[in-house]
Design an enzyme around this catalytic site. Sequence first.
Site, PDB file in Angstrom:
ATOM      1  N   HIS A  82       0.823  -1.208   0.000  1.00 34.31           N
ATOM      2  CA  HIS A  82       0.000   0.000   0.000  1.00 34.31           C
ATOM      3  C   HIS A  82       0.863   1.266   0.000  1.00 34.31           C
ATOM      4  CE1 HIS A  82       0.863   1.012   4.172  1.00 34.31           C
ATOM      5  NE2 HIS A  82       0.684  -0.269   4.465  1.00 34.31           N
TER       6      HIS A  82
ATOM      7  N   GLU B 278      -2.598  -6.718   7.628  1.00 38.73           N
ATOM      8  CA  GLU B 278      -1.238  -6.615   8.170  1.00 38.73           C
ATOM      9  C   GLU B 278      -1.124  -7.433   9.453  1.00 38.73           C
ATOM     10  OE1 GLU B 278       1.782  -6.549   8.000  1.00 38.73           O
ATOM     11  OE2 GLU B 278       2.465  -4.484   7.803  1.00 38.73           O
TER      12      GLU B 278
END
Length: 197
Positions: free
Chosen positions: A13, A84
């Site tokens: 990201h 994550e």
Amino acid sequence: MDEKNPTVYLARHGETAWSLTGQHTGLTDLPLTEHGERNARNLGGRLRGLTFAKVFTSPLQRAARTCELAGFKAAAEIDPDLVEWNYGDYEGRRTVEILKSNPGWQLFRDGCPGGESPAQAGARADRVIQRVRAVQGDVLIFSSGHFLRVFAARWLGIEPAGGKYFLLSTASLSAVGYEHSLSQPAIRLWNDVRHVA
């Protein structure tokens, strides 16, 4: 990249406020910064011309927004396993702060109190790898830095702790695949940031 064997592209990201300050950002759902949005669009330019049999993204907005700005929202499937690493008690803290209270701590060896162990993050990566290897054709994944590092280690068949060797920048592009056959997993490209402003 390879005419014969599939390639799995790994997109980290774009920048967030916490990636900029070095704070551990696990499940805290932060947006991209303006700079992060620009680099997500640039990542789309880097991927232009490639076709993917499947696109997967973390449900967290930093990855999903990167996927959208890169031009793949319509094709993307949400995969909860792509979130994550869960940093538990270390969420929002910087490594230097953690080391003051826990000298010698290493994420890829010790995991996080109240969060995930390396084995737990590795088990999620294994599930994603199993799904990806069932796809006929190239795959594109949008996720976060530490998880993608564990993914790379597990792709190669090494312990999740091996992820410590694979540094990743925000909005970077990496790729894993195979050398000669499906029994020879390999890194094809790592931490490519030539498109990052």
